[in-house]
Design a protein around this motif. Structure first.
Motif, PDB file in Angstrom:
ATOM      1  N   GLN A   3     -19.300 -18.329   3.303  1.00  0.00           N
ATOM      2  CA  GLN A   3     -18.778 -17.379   2.319  1.00  0.00           C
ATOM      3  C   GLN A   3     -18.554 -16.026   2.984  1.00  0.00           C
ATOM      4  OE1 GLN A   3     -21.919 -19.056   1.415  1.00  0.00           O
ATOM      5  NE2 GLN A   3     -20.548 -20.707   0.811  1.00  0.00           N
ATOM      6  N   LEU A   4     -17.440 -15.408   2.662  1.00  0.00           N
ATOM      7  CA  LEU A   4     -17.075 -14.102   3.207  1.00  0.00           C
ATOM      8  C   LEU A   4     -16.794 -13.150   2.054  1.00  0.00           C
ATOM      9  CD1 LEU A   4     -14.463 -15.332   5.853  1.00  0.00           C
ATOM     10  CD2 LEU A   4     -16.909 -15.022   6.186  1.00  0.00           C
ATOM     11  N   VAL A   5     -17.393 -11.975   2.099  1.00  0.00           N
ATOM     12  CA  VAL A   5     -17.184 -10.981   1.045  1.00  0.00           C
ATOM     13  C   VAL A   5     -16.825  -9.652   1.693  1.00  0.00           C
ATOM     14  CG1 VAL A   5     -18.164  -9.768  -0.910  1.00  0.00           C
ATOM     15  CG2 VAL A   5     -18.803 -12.154  -0.486  1.00  0.00           C
ATOM     16  N   GLU A   6     -15.615  -9.178   1.416  1.00  0.00           N
ATOM     17  CA  GLU A   6     -15.147  -7.912   1.974  1.00  0.00           C
ATOM     18  C   GLU A   6     -15.453  -6.761   1.020  1.00  0.00           C
ATOM     19  OE1 GLU A   6     -11.614 -10.866   2.769  1.00  0.00           O
ATOM     20  OE2 GLU A   6     -12.967 -10.364   1.114  1.00  0.00           O
ATOM     21  N   SER A   7     -15.567  -5.583   1.606  1.00  0.00           N
ATOM     22  CA  SER A   7     -15.711  -4.357   0.820  1.00  0.00           C
ATOM     23  C   SER A   7     -15.258  -3.178   1.673  1.00  0.00           C
ATOM     24  CB  SER A   7     -17.162  -4.159   0.365  1.00  0.00           C
ATOM     25  OG  SER A   7     -18.009  -4.010   1.484  1.00  0.00           O
ATOM     26  N   GLY A   8     -15.107  -2.020   1.018  1.00  0.00           N
ATOM     27  CA  GLY A   8     -14.810  -0.805   1.750  1.00  0.00           C
ATOM     28  C   GLY A   8     -13.392  -0.295   1.632  1.00  0.00           C
ATOM     29  N   GLY A   9     -12.537  -1.045   0.953  1.00  0.00           N
ATOM     30  CA  GLY A   9     -11.171  -0.586   0.789  1.00  0.00           C
ATOM     31  C   GLY A   9     -11.103   0.622  -0.141  1.00  0.00           C
ATOM     32  N   GLY A  10      -9.912   1.218  -0.211  1.00  0.00           N
ATOM     33  CA  GLY A  10      -9.734   2.369  -1.087  1.00  0.00           C
ATOM     34  C   GLY A  10      -8.386   3.008  -0.873  1.00  0.00           C
ATOM     35  N   GLN A  39      -2.038  -8.020   4.396  1.00  0.00           N
ATOM     36  CA  GLN A  39      -0.797  -8.439   3.773  1.00  0.00           C
ATOM     37  C   GLN A  39      -0.284  -7.326   2.881  1.00  0.00           C
ATOM     38  OE1 GLN A  39      -0.984 -12.157   1.609  1.00  0.00           O
ATOM     39  NE2 GLN A  39       1.198 -12.501   1.935  1.00  0.00           N
ATOM     40  N   ALA A  40       0.890  -6.814   3.208  1.00  0.00           N
ATOM     41  CA  ALA A  40       1.545  -5.812   2.384  1.00  0.00           C
ATOM     42  C   ALA A  40       2.360  -6.520   1.309  1.00  0.00           C
ATOM     43  CB  ALA A  40       2.447  -4.935   3.242  1.00  0.00           C
ATOM     44  N   PRO A  41       2.652  -5.845   0.203  1.00  0.00           N
ATOM     45  CA  PRO A  41       3.421  -6.480  -0.871  1.00  0.00           C
ATOM     46  C   PRO A  41       4.751  -7.024  -0.379  1.00  0.00           C
ATOM     47  CG  PRO A  41       2.483  -4.405  -1.609  1.00  0.00           C
ATOM     48  CD  PRO A  41       2.226  -4.490  -0.141  1.00  0.00           C
ATOM     49  N   GLY A  42       5.023  -8.287  -0.677  1.00  0.00           N
ATOM     50  CA  GLY A  42       6.281  -8.902  -0.301  1.00  0.00           C
ATOM     51  C   GLY A  42       6.409  -9.298   1.147  1.00  0.00           C
ATOM     52  N   LYS A  43       5.323  -9.162   1.912  1.00  0.00           N
ATOM     53  CA  LYS A  43       5.375  -9.490   3.329  1.00  0.00           C
ATOM     54  C   LYS A  43       4.365 -10.583   3.661  1.00  0.00           C
ATOM     55  CE  LYS A  43       7.061  -4.997   4.872  1.00  0.00           C
ATOM     56  NZ  LYS A  43       6.876  -3.888   5.853  1.00  0.00           N
ATOM     57  N   LYS A  44       4.548 -11.167   4.833  1.00  0.00           N
ATOM     58  CA  LYS A  44       3.624 -12.219   5.266  1.00  0.00           C
ATOM     59  C   LYS A  44       2.310 -11.598   5.741  1.00  0.00           C
ATOM     60  CE  LYS A  44       5.294 -12.424  10.031  1.00  0.00           C
ATOM     61  NZ  LYS A  44       4.034 -11.936  10.608  1.00  0.00           N
ATOM     62  N   GLN A  45       1.330 -12.444   5.889  1.00  0.00           N
ATOM     63  CA  GLN A  45       0.031 -12.013   6.364  1.00  0.00           C
ATOM     64  C   GLN A  45       0.107 -11.722   7.861  1.00  0.00           C
ATOM     65  OE1 GLN A  45      -3.062 -14.960   5.694  1.00  0.00           O
ATOM     66  NE2 GLN A  45      -4.116 -13.509   4.375  1.00  0.00           N
ATOM     67  N   THR A  91      -1.034   0.107   4.817  1.00  0.00           N
ATOM     68  CA  THR A  91      -1.304  -0.296   3.439  1.00  0.00           C
ATOM     69  C   THR A  91      -1.201  -1.802   3.275  1.00  0.00           C
ATOM     70  OG1 THR A  91      -0.581   1.811   2.514  1.00  0.00           O
ATOM     71  CG2 THR A  91      -0.465  -0.106   1.065  1.00  0.00           C
ATOM     72  N   GLY A  92      -2.133  -2.366   2.518  1.00  0.00           N
ATOM     73  CA  GLY A  92      -2.099  -3.794   2.239  1.00  0.00           C
ATOM     74  C   GLY A  92      -3.462  -4.298   1.791  1.00  0.00           C
ATOM     75  N   VAL A  93      -3.508  -5.574   1.499  1.00  0.00           N
ATOM     76  CA  VAL A  93      -4.784  -6.221   1.217  1.00  0.00           C
ATOM     77  C   VAL A  93      -5.331  -6.750   2.543  1.00  0.00           C
ATOM     78  CG1 VAL A  93      -5.977  -8.049  -0.031  1.00  0.00           C
ATOM     79  CG2 VAL A  93      -4.050  -6.863  -1.100  1.00  0.00           C
ATOM     80  N   TYR A  94      -6.548  -6.377   2.841  1.00  0.00           N
ATOM     81  CA  TYR A  94      -7.178  -6.779   4.094  1.00  0.00           C
ATOM     82  C   TYR A  94      -8.135  -7.942   3.827  1.00  0.00           C
ATOM     83  CZ  TYR A  94      -5.297  -2.843   6.664  1.00  0.00           C
ATOM     84  OH  TYR A  94      -4.445  -1.968   7.299  1.00  0.00           O
ATOM     85  N   TYR A  95      -7.942  -9.002   4.598  1.00  0.00           N
ATOM     86  CA  TYR A  95      -8.734 -10.212   4.448  1.00  0.00           C
ATOM     87  C   TYR A  95      -9.587 -10.462   5.687  1.00  0.00           C
ATOM     88  CZ  TYR A  95      -5.456 -11.334   0.689  1.00  0.00           C
ATOM     89  OH  TYR A  95      -4.701 -11.309  -0.465  1.00  0.00           O
ATOM     90  N   CYS A  96     -10.809 -10.869   5.458  1.00  0.00           N
ATOM     91  CA  CYS A  96     -11.700 -11.308   6.519  1.00  0.00           C
ATOM     92  C   CYS A  96     -11.597 -12.831   6.617  1.00  0.00           C
ATOM     93  CB  CYS A  96     -13.123 -10.887   6.172  1.00  0.00           C
ATOM     94  SG  CYS A  96     -14.380 -11.376   7.349  1.00  0.00           S
ATOM     95  N   ARG A 114     -11.846 -12.758  -0.310  1.00  0.00           N
ATOM     96  CA  ARG A 114     -10.851 -12.518  -1.358  1.00  0.00           C
ATOM     97  C   ARG A 114      -9.986 -11.293  -1.071  1.00  0.00           C
ATOM     98  NH1 ARG A 114     -13.532 -13.919  -7.255  1.00  0.00           N
ATOM     99  NH2 ARG A 114     -14.006 -16.097  -6.803  1.00  0.00           N
ATOM    100  N   GLY A 115     -10.389 -10.492  -0.134  1.00  0.00           N
ATOM    101  CA  GLY A 115      -9.584  -9.349   0.247  1.00  0.00           C
ATOM    102  C   GLY A 115     -10.044  -8.049  -0.380  1.00  0.00           C
ATOM    103  N   THR A 116      -9.673  -6.956   0.272  1.00  0.00           N
ATOM    104  CA  THR A 116      -9.948  -5.617  -0.239  1.00  0.00           C
ATOM    105  C   THR A 116      -8.704  -4.765  -0.012  1.00  0.00           C
ATOM    106  OG1 THR A 116     -11.507  -3.748  -0.159  1.00  0.00           O
ATOM    107  CG2 THR A 116     -11.032  -4.838   1.929  1.00  0.00           C
ATOM    108  N   GLN A 117      -8.340  -3.996  -1.023  1.00  0.00           N
ATOM    109  CA  GLN A 117      -7.084  -3.234  -0.976  1.00  0.00           C
ATOM    110  C   GLN A 117      -7.276  -1.926  -0.222  1.00  0.00           C
ATOM    111  OE1 GLN A 117      -3.883  -3.933  -2.399  1.00  0.00           O
ATOM    112  NE2 GLN A 117      -3.290  -2.121  -1.213  1.00  0.00           N
ATOM    113  N   VAL A 118      -6.332  -1.654   0.682  1.00  0.00           N
ATOM    114  CA  VAL A 118      -6.271  -0.374   1.384  1.00  0.00           C
ATOM    115  C   VAL A 118      -4.900   0.233   1.095  1.00  0.00           C
ATOM    116  CG1 VAL A 118      -6.206   0.771   3.624  1.00  0.00           C
ATOM    117  CG2 VAL A 118      -7.853  -1.065   3.207  1.00  0.00           C
TER     118      VAL A 118
END
Length: 122
Positions: A3-10, A39-45, A91-96, A114-118
């Motif tokens: 299990q992976l849990v990300e945090s720290g975005g903002g 992953q930025a909106p509308g773009k690949k990872q 900018t994007g959702v960052y995934y571990c 699940r990702g964290t938004q930056v």
């Protein structure tokens, strides 16, 4: 299972810093490669950075080299991504992610958070 849990975005401004954390739990992962993708909106990872848990050896995308640092804390079972001099393009959702090897392609990783938004504003 891992299990992976990300945090720290903002939400920050250009030039600011953020540190993302990824807490890892589950079966033995000391041989894993760990990575951050975004992953930025509308773009690949896109690959951002990776680290081999056992040795600490790391690799970075050219776009973040010199600004981002990936590290791990064995005692806390945590992987970090220190991000400095942030830009709007960061900018994007960052995934571990965790997998058997330290590689650059998402398909090589078996476990994902699940990702964290930056969000970086200009």
């Amino acid at each position: 299972q891992v299990q992976l849990v990300e945090s720290g975005g903002g939400a920050v401004q250009t030039g600011d810093s953020l540190t993302l954390s990824c807490v890892v739990s589950g079966r033995a992962f000391s041989t894993f490669g760990m990575a951050w993708f975004r992953q930025a909106p509308g773009k690949k990872q896109d690959f951002v950075a990776a680290i081999r848990w056992r040795t600490g050896s790391s690799y970075y995308a050219d776009s973040v080299k010199g600004r981002f640092t990936i590290s791990r804390d064995n005692a806390k079972n945590t992987v970090y991504l220190q991000m400095n001099s942030l830009k709007p393009d960061d900018t994007g959702v960052y995934y571990c992610a965790a997998g058997p090897n330290m590689v650059l392609v998402p398909s090589a990783y078996d476990y994902w958070g699940r990702g964290t938004q930056v969000t970086v504003s200009s």
